[in-house]
Scaffold this motif. Structure first.
Motif, PDB file in Angstrom:
ATOM      1  N   ILE A 164     -21.613 -42.599  15.940  1.00 59.66           N
ATOM      2  CA  ILE A 164     -22.996 -42.391  16.378  1.00 59.66           C
ATOM      3  C   ILE A 164     -23.110 -40.980  16.958  1.00 59.66           C
ATOM      4  CG2 ILE A 164     -24.803 -43.126  17.988  1.00 59.66           C
ATOM      5  CD1 ILE A 164     -23.738 -45.946  17.817  1.00 59.66           C
ATOM      6  N   ALA A 165     -24.089 -40.228  16.481  1.00 57.42           N
ATOM      7  CA  ALA A 165     -24.318 -38.866  16.982  1.00 57.42           C
ATOM      8  C   ALA A 165     -25.256 -38.924  18.178  1.00 57.42           C
ATOM      9  CB  ALA A 165     -24.915 -37.995  15.883  1.00 57.42           C
ATOM     10  N   ILE A 166     -24.833 -38.299  19.280  1.00 59.19           N
ATOM     11  CA  ILE A 166     -25.654 -38.240  20.487  1.00 59.19           C
ATOM     12  C   ILE A 166     -25.769 -36.782  20.952  1.00 59.19           C
ATOM     13  CG2 ILE A 166     -25.033 -40.570  21.218  1.00 59.19           C
ATOM     14  CD1 ILE A 166     -23.090 -39.338  23.221  1.00 59.19           C
ATOM     15  N   ALA A 167     -26.771 -36.510  21.762  1.00 58.91           N
ATOM     16  CA  ALA A 167     -27.017 -35.143  22.238  1.00 58.91           C
ATOM     17  C   ALA A 167     -25.871 -34.641  23.107  1.00 58.91           C
ATOM     18  CB  ALA A 167     -28.317 -35.092  23.020  1.00 58.91           C
ATOM     19  N   ASN A 168     -25.623 -33.332  23.041  1.00 60.60           N
ATOM     20  CA  ASN A 168     -24.535 -32.752  23.838  1.00 60.60           C
ATOM     21  C   ASN A 168     -25.020 -32.124  25.138  1.00 60.60           C
ATOM     22  OD1 ASN A 168     -25.831 -30.467  22.956  1.00 60.60           O
ATOM     23  ND2 ASN A 168     -24.077 -29.583  21.886  1.00 60.60           N
ATOM     24  N   ASN A 169     -26.291 -32.363  25.517  1.00 61.15           N
ATOM     25  CA  ASN A 169     -26.757 -31.888  26.826  1.00 61.15           C
ATOM     26  C   ASN A 169     -26.833 -33.070  27.774  1.00 61.15           C
ATOM     27  OD1 ASN A 169     -29.752 -32.850  26.967  1.00 61.15           O
ATOM     28  ND2 ASN A 169     -29.571 -31.932  24.944  1.00 61.15           N
ATOM     29  N   PRO A 170     -26.451 -32.887  29.049  1.00 52.12           N
ATOM     30  CA  PRO A 170     -26.274 -34.001  29.989  1.00 52.12           C
ATOM     31  C   PRO A 170     -27.439 -34.984  30.086  1.00 52.12           C
ATOM     32  CG  PRO A 170     -25.446 -31.985  30.951  1.00 52.12           C
ATOM     33  CD  PRO A 170     -26.106 -31.593  29.667  1.00 52.12           C
ATOM     34  N   ALA A 171     -28.669 -34.480  30.203  1.00 52.57           N
ATOM     35  CA  ALA A 171     -29.819 -35.371  30.391  1.00 52.57           C
ATOM     36  C   ALA A 171     -29.996 -36.309  29.206  1.00 52.57           C
ATOM     37  CB  ALA A 171     -31.083 -34.553  30.622  1.00 52.57           C
ATOM     38  N   ASN A 172     -29.898 -35.769  27.989  1.00 46.36           N
ATOM     39  CA  ASN A 172     -30.106 -36.605  26.807  1.00 46.36           C
ATOM     40  C   ASN A 172     -28.867 -37.414  26.433  1.00 46.36           C
ATOM     41  OD1 ASN A 172     -32.813 -36.071  26.369  1.00 46.36           O
ATOM     42  ND2 ASN A 172     -32.407 -34.251  25.137  1.00 46.36           N
ATOM     43  N   THR A 173     -27.689 -36.959  26.854  1.00 43.98           N
ATOM     44  CA  THR A 173     -26.480 -37.762  26.626  1.00 43.98           C
ATOM     45  C   THR A 173     -26.578 -39.070  27.397  1.00 43.98           C
ATOM     46  OG1 THR A 173     -25.096 -35.796  26.321  1.00 43.98           O
ATOM     47  CG2 THR A 173     -23.973 -37.845  26.886  1.00 43.98           C
ATOM     48  N   SER A 174     -26.874 -38.985  28.672  1.00 37.73           N
ATOM     49  CA  SER A 174     -26.969 -40.192  29.509  1.00 37.73           C
ATOM     50  C   SER A 174     -28.118 -41.085  29.048  1.00 37.73           C
ATOM     51  CB  SER A 174     -27.152 -39.813  30.978  1.00 37.73           C
ATOM     52  OG  SER A 174     -28.342 -39.072  31.172  1.00 37.73           O
ATOM     53  N   ARG A 175     -29.232 -40.475  28.680  1.00 36.95           N
ATOM     54  CA  ARG A 175     -30.386 -41.255  28.209  1.00 36.95           C
ATOM     55  C   ARG A 175     -30.047 -41.999  26.919  1.00 36.95           C
ATOM     56  NH1 ARG A 175     -36.481 -38.757  27.373  1.00 36.95           N
ATOM     57  NH2 ARG A 175     -37.479 -40.660  26.582  1.00 36.95           N
ATOM     58  N   GLY A 176     -29.324 -41.321  26.025  1.00 44.86           N
ATOM     59  CA  GLY A 176     -28.930 -41.961  24.774  1.00 44.86           C
ATOM     60  C   GLY A 176     -27.999 -43.139  24.986  1.00 44.86           C
ATOM     61  N   LEU A 177     -27.060 -42.983  25.923  1.00 41.43           N
ATOM     62  CA  LEU A 177     -26.130 -44.079  26.203  1.00 41.43           C
ATOM     63  C   LEU A 177     -26.854 -45.273  26.822  1.00 41.43           C
ATOM     64  CD1 LEU A 177     -23.119 -41.969  27.548  1.00 41.43           C
ATOM     65  CD2 LEU A 177     -23.261 -43.173  25.351  1.00 41.43           C
TER      66      LEU A 177
END
Length: 284
Positions: free
Chosen positions: A136-149
């Protein structure tokens, strides 16, 4: 006669001085009455429209916009007064910024919208179809990484550790029963990554730019409920300005029916209006 001319010249100069001072005060007053809104992307486009609207004029608001594309810089500019109000960030981003910048805190003015984050796939039609070991591809910036998880947890794919927050990442996954693999990517390229990775998390702005509609094309997306309240966008200002009456009018202006009709039409209903008191976000 000479004295009369001198008196006339003195009078004209005196009146000119008064006029210049008056004009100076007037110009300063007009500048002070203009609200500078800092923003970026689609939010900037929305506020450019609002600034020219009859609804803003009815509220007696003079608005100009300023584009700053880096979120941290935009918040700093707001804290320091180069920008009066900003429109770009989620509640969780705002809280994280305030924790990291205790001497330059911001204050929230009100809620605006939730722009759903979506799970997309060209291979699977449902999150239930995602097999073990899938990448699964997720964003590499902190805000969107946590939101994606958090979205993956809501979809029932993973479980996160207690205390998971806006700065957390894949190291804070408690349980991963499907043994999913994670590939961090620049989220601005995510629609293209769909051709190479079976499952991709894509923010709505990027999805729209890639010709995708989160409400119809994603296999799972955020809803407006308690689990997503940290992702609701807000208007923010410097802490000292939180009671500014004109700044508070901006919240009312954003939620005007005609303004909302424009936003809904332009962004195909993907910026879901959230018109709630700040206590909705503050209550944990």
């Amino acid at each position: 006669m000479r004295k009369g001319k001198e008196l006339l010249i003195t009078t004209v100069l005196f009146l000119s001085l008064i006029l210049l001072v008056g004009c100076g005060k007037s110009a300063k007053a007009n500048t002070n009455n203009t609200i500078t809104i800092g923003s970026q992307g689609s939010d900037l486009n929305i506020w450019e429209h609002i600034a020219k609207s009859s609804q803003a004029k009815k509220l007696g608001l003079k608005i100009k916009t300023k584009e700053i594309t880096d979120g941290a810089q935009l918040n700093t500019a707001t804290s320091q007064g180069q920008v009066d109000v900003n429109a770009f960030q989620s509640w969780s981003y705002y809280e994280a910024y305030n924790k990291q910048n205790p001497k330059g805190k911001l204050a929230a003015l009100g809620t605006t919208y939730l722009e759903p984050l979506g799970i997309y796939s060209k291979k699977y039609k449902s999150v239930k179809d995602i097999p073990d070991g899938t990448t699964i591809a997720i964003a590499n910036n902190p805000a969107n990484t946590s939101r994606g998880l958090l979205l993956l947890q809501a979809a029932g794919l993973i479980t996160l550790k207690k205390g998971f927050n806006a700065l957390s990442n894949t190291n804070d996954i408690e349980a991963n029963p499907k043994d999913l693999k994670f590939k961090e990517i620049d989220d601005t390229t995510s629609p293209r990554v769909l051709n190479d990775v079976p499952v991709v998390l894509i923010s709505n702005t990027v999805a729209l730019e890639g010709g995708l509609h989160v409400l119809t094309d994603s296999i799972y997306h955020e809803k407006v409920d308690q689990s997503t309240k940290d992702n609701v966008n807000i208007l923010a200002t410097a802490a000292k300005n939180k009671n500014n009456a004109n700044y508070q009018k901006l919240v009312k202006l954003y939620h005007n029916k005609e303004i909302q009709a424009y936003i809904k039409k332009k962004y195909y209903g993907t910026k879901i209006e959230v018109n709630k008191p700040l206590t909705y976000l503050e209550n944990k």
